[in-house]
Motif scaffolding. Sequence first.
Motif, PDB file in Angstrom:
ATOM      1  N   GLU A 107      27.912  67.849  25.370  1.00 14.37           N
ATOM      2  CA  GLU A 107      28.440  68.414  26.509  1.00 14.37           C
ATOM      3  C   GLU A 107      28.165  69.926  26.367  1.00 14.37           C
ATOM      4  OE1 GLU A 107      29.889  70.288  29.369  1.00 14.37           O
ATOM      5  OE2 GLU A 107      30.668  68.164  29.519  1.00 14.37           O
ATOM      6  N   SER A 108      27.518  70.526  27.203  1.00 15.28           N
ATOM      7  CA  SER A 108      26.933  71.935  27.343  1.00 15.28           C
ATOM      8  C   SER A 108      28.124  72.852  27.436  1.00 15.28           C
ATOM      9  CB  SER A 108      25.945  72.155  28.178  1.00 15.28           C
ATOM     10  OG  SER A 108      26.757  72.161  29.539  1.00 15.28           O
TER      11      SER A 108
ATOM     12  N   GLU B  12      29.957  53.382  22.949  1.00 21.53           N
ATOM     13  CA  GLU B  12      31.379  53.136  23.378  1.00 21.53           C
ATOM     14  C   GLU B  12      31.621  53.970  24.235  1.00 21.53           C
ATOM     15  OE1 GLU B  12      33.697  53.478  19.760  1.00 21.53           O
ATOM     16  OE2 GLU B  12      32.796  52.034  18.619  1.00 21.53           O
ATOM     17  N   LEU B  13      32.058  53.720  25.460  1.00 19.47           N
ATOM     18  CA  LEU B  13      32.531  54.894  26.552  1.00 19.47           C
ATOM     19  C   LEU B  13      33.899  54.463  26.941  1.00 19.47           C
ATOM     20  CD1 LEU B  13      31.629  56.982  28.435  1.00 19.47           C
ATOM     21  CD2 LEU B  13      30.918  54.987  30.065  1.00 19.47           C
TER      22      LEU B  13
ATOM     23  N   ARG C  34      34.820  60.206  27.121  1.00 17.03           N
ATOM     24  CA  ARG C  34      34.285  59.983  25.789  1.00 17.03           C
ATOM     25  C   ARG C  34      33.098  59.165  25.538  1.00 17.03           C
ATOM     26  NH1 ARG C  34      40.239  59.887  24.138  1.00 17.03           N
ATOM     27  NH2 ARG C  34      40.875  62.322  24.184  1.00 17.03           N
ATOM     28  N   LEU C  35      32.098  59.701  24.819  1.00 17.93           N
ATOM     29  CA  LEU C  35      30.686  58.905  24.739  1.00 17.93           C
ATOM     30  C   LEU C  35      30.802  58.845  23.151  1.00 17.93           C
ATOM     31  CD1 LEU C  35      28.282  57.062  25.708  1.00 17.93           C
ATOM     32  CD2 LEU C  35      27.171  59.226  25.674  1.00 17.93           C
TER      33      LEU C  35
ATOM     34  N   VAL D  21      31.050  62.818  22.131  1.00 19.17           N
ATOM     35  CA  VAL D  21      30.747  63.827  23.059  1.00 19.17           C
ATOM     36  C   VAL D  21      31.994  63.516  24.191  1.00 19.17           C
ATOM     37  CG1 VAL D  21      29.300  64.722  25.222  1.00 19.17           C
ATOM     38  CG2 VAL D  21      28.346  64.106  22.897  1.00 19.17           C
ATOM     39  N   THR D  22      32.922  64.674  24.417  1.00 19.37           N
ATOM     40  CA  THR D  22      33.789  64.742  25.463  1.00 19.37           C
ATOM     41  C   THR D  22      33.572  65.539  26.683  1.00 19.37           C
ATOM     42  OG1 THR D  22      35.243  64.311  23.601  1.00 19.37           O
ATOM     43  CG2 THR D  22      36.323  64.980  25.817  1.00 19.37           C
ATOM     44  N   THR D  23      33.493  64.912  27.811  1.00 20.62           N
ATOM     45  CA  THR D  23      33.391  65.630  29.128  1.00 20.62           C
ATOM     46  C   THR D  23      34.325  65.468  30.045  1.00 20.62           C
ATOM     47  OG1 THR D  23      31.193  66.087  30.623  1.00 20.62           O
ATOM     48  CG2 THR D  23      31.678  63.994  29.833  1.00 20.62           C
TER      49      THR D  23
END
Length: 122
Positions: free
Chosen positions: A33-34, A67-68, A77-78, A88-90
């Motif tokens: 996540e940028s 896992e999504l 979350r990925l 990765v949280t977006t």
Amino acid sequence: MTATAWQKSSYCAQGDSCVHVTATTDGLVKIRESADPSGSIVTTTAGDFRELLRALRVGSDSAPGFELSYGPGDQVRLRAAGDGDAVVTTSRARWDAFVKGAVAGEFDHFAEERASGARASA
């Protein structure tokens, strides 16, 4: 294990804050996540990333090797299986832009298998 340039979906809103993808010279795919460039980076194989893209194209939230989950509010979350605690949280809007790019084929080149040591194109 150098990474090529990070790429975001063309469906992302103005600015740089979005889900970004890159490939390493040894054939791994990295997702972040940028908005949190020092945060978690999910690392997976090109084959597992290809399966994620396939799942997203058919509208599935389930892909082998990933896992999504959807958290409170608009949080997404990925996590890649076997990638330890990296998540990765977006936001839902940023995830939806990534999915639109995946459906349009914008990330297909990251899913191509590469020989070890071959450079990936961005």
